[in-house]
Design a protein around this motif. Structure first.
Motif, PDB file in Angstrom:
ATOM      1  N   TYR A  45      30.926  48.248  44.033  1.00  0.00           N
ATOM      2  CA  TYR A  45      31.613  48.047  42.763  1.00  0.00           C
ATOM      3  C   TYR A  45      31.723  46.568  42.418  1.00  0.00           C
ATOM      4  N   ALA A  46      32.007  45.708  43.406  1.00  0.00           N
ATOM      5  CA  ALA A  46      32.108  44.268  43.150  1.00  0.00           C
ATOM      6  C   ALA A  46      30.771  43.707  42.683  1.00  0.00           C
ATOM      7  N   ALA A  47      29.686  44.116  43.321  1.00  0.00           N
ATOM      8  CA  ALA A  47      28.361  43.621  42.931  1.00  0.00           C
ATOM      9  C   ALA A  47      27.972  44.121  41.545  1.00  0.00           C
ATOM     10  N   LEU A  48      28.269  45.377  41.252  1.00  0.00           N
ATOM     11  CA  LEU A  48      27.970  45.911  39.917  1.00  0.00           C
ATOM     12  C   LEU A  48      28.727  45.135  38.849  1.00  0.00           C
ATOM     13  N   ALA A  49      30.016  44.903  39.081  1.00  0.00           N
ATOM     14  CA  ALA A  49      30.829  44.166  38.107  1.00  0.00           C
ATOM     15  C   ALA A  49      30.321  42.739  37.948  1.00  0.00           C
ATOM     16  N   HIS A  52      27.326  42.671  35.752  1.00  0.00           N
ATOM     17  CA  HIS A  52      27.475  43.229  34.399  1.00  0.00           C
ATOM     18  C   HIS A  52      28.725  42.698  33.687  1.00  0.00           C
ATOM     19  N   GLY A  53      29.000  41.428  33.879  1.00  0.00           N
ATOM     20  CA  GLY A  53      30.065  40.774  33.115  1.00  0.00           C
ATOM     21  C   GLY A  53      31.467  41.262  33.398  1.00  0.00           C
ATOM     22  N   GLY A  54      31.742  41.670  34.627  1.00  0.00           N
ATOM     23  CA  GLY A  54      33.083  42.100  34.989  1.00  0.00           C
ATOM     24  C   GLY A  54      33.415  43.528  34.616  1.00  0.00           C
ATOM     25  N   LYS A  55      32.420  44.254  34.162  1.00  0.00           N
ATOM     26  CA  LYS A  55      32.626  45.652  33.764  1.00  0.00           C
ATOM     27  C   LYS A  55      31.566  46.536  34.401  1.00  0.00           C
ATOM     28  N   ILE A  56      31.859  47.821  34.431  1.00  0.00           N
ATOM     29  CA  ILE A  56      30.863  48.792  34.880  1.00  0.00           C
ATOM     30  C   ILE A  56      30.555  49.697  33.691  1.00  0.00           C
ATOM     31  N   GLY A  99      36.603  48.289  33.150  1.00  0.00           N
ATOM     32  CA  GLY A  99      36.896  46.973  33.688  1.00  0.00           C
ATOM     33  C   GLY A  99      37.116  47.005  35.189  1.00  0.00           C
ATOM     34  N   VAL A 100      36.889  45.848  35.795  1.00  0.00           N
ATOM     35  CA  VAL A 100      37.112  45.683  37.226  1.00  0.00           C
ATOM     36  C   VAL A 100      37.918  44.407  37.416  1.00  0.00           C
ATOM     37  N   ARG A 101      39.098  44.550  37.998  1.00  0.00           N
ATOM     38  CA  ARG A 101      39.973  43.397  38.266  1.00  0.00           C
ATOM     39  C   ARG A 101      39.951  43.116  39.765  1.00  0.00           C
ATOM     40  N   ARG A 102      39.620  41.895  40.104  1.00  0.00           N
ATOM     41  CA  ARG A 102      39.557  41.483  41.507  1.00  0.00           C
ATOM     42  C   ARG A 102      40.949  41.125  42.002  1.00  0.00           C
ATOM     43  N   VAL A 103      41.276  41.577  43.200  1.00  0.00           N
ATOM     44  CA  VAL A 103      42.515  41.188  43.858  1.00  0.00           C
ATOM     45  C   VAL A 103      42.083  40.356  45.059  1.00  0.00           C
ATOM     46  N   GLU A 104      42.340  39.056  44.974  1.00  0.00           N
ATOM     47  CA  GLU A 104      41.910  38.145  46.025  1.00  0.00           C
ATOM     48  C   GLU A 104      42.776  38.337  47.275  1.00  0.00           C
ATOM     49  N   ALA A 105      42.139  38.183  48.428  1.00  0.00           N
ATOM     50  CA  ALA A 105      42.869  38.251  49.697  1.00  0.00           C
ATOM     51  C   ALA A 105      43.686  36.982  49.864  1.00  0.00           C
TER      52      ALA A 105
END
Length: 108
Positions: A45-49, A52-56, A99-105
């Protein structure tokens, strides 16, 4: 290329705690955590986003199904067994981008 081989080609996700998947209006649909049993899906999912501009989009979802390789066939044969793949199947057949929102570690 099988799923294990595909994962080796995707960017590292060690900097992520999770990904939040959003509907077309920004509402939270699901969370994929960086933990055993979900790290492969997190990478897909991270690679797809990222590509593709942060979206799937439906096209990105279709690509994700190819990346899941042998697990996609298993998901079709066993609905519900692979919810992250089932989600991409539905998204690939739709017309909306998610949309895909990243949650940083956080470093402790």
């Amino acid at each position: 290329m099988n799923f294990t081989e595909r994962l080796k080609t995707l960017p590292a996700t060690t900097h992520l705690a999770a990904l939040q998947l959003l509907d077309a209006h920004g509402a939270l649909l699901a969370t994929i955590e960086n933990k055993p049993g979900q790290t492969g899906s997190l990478a897909v999912y991270a690679a797809l986003a990222a590509q593709h501009g942060g979206k799937i989009s439906p096209e990105a979802a279709a690509l994700g199904l190819l990346w899941y390789a042998e697990h996609t066939a298993d998901a079709h044969a066993n609905p519900g067994k692979h919810p992250n793949i089932d989600r991409l199947v539905a998204w690939a057949q739709g017309s909306e981008s998610h949309g895909v929102r990243r949650v940083e570690a956080t470093s402790a």
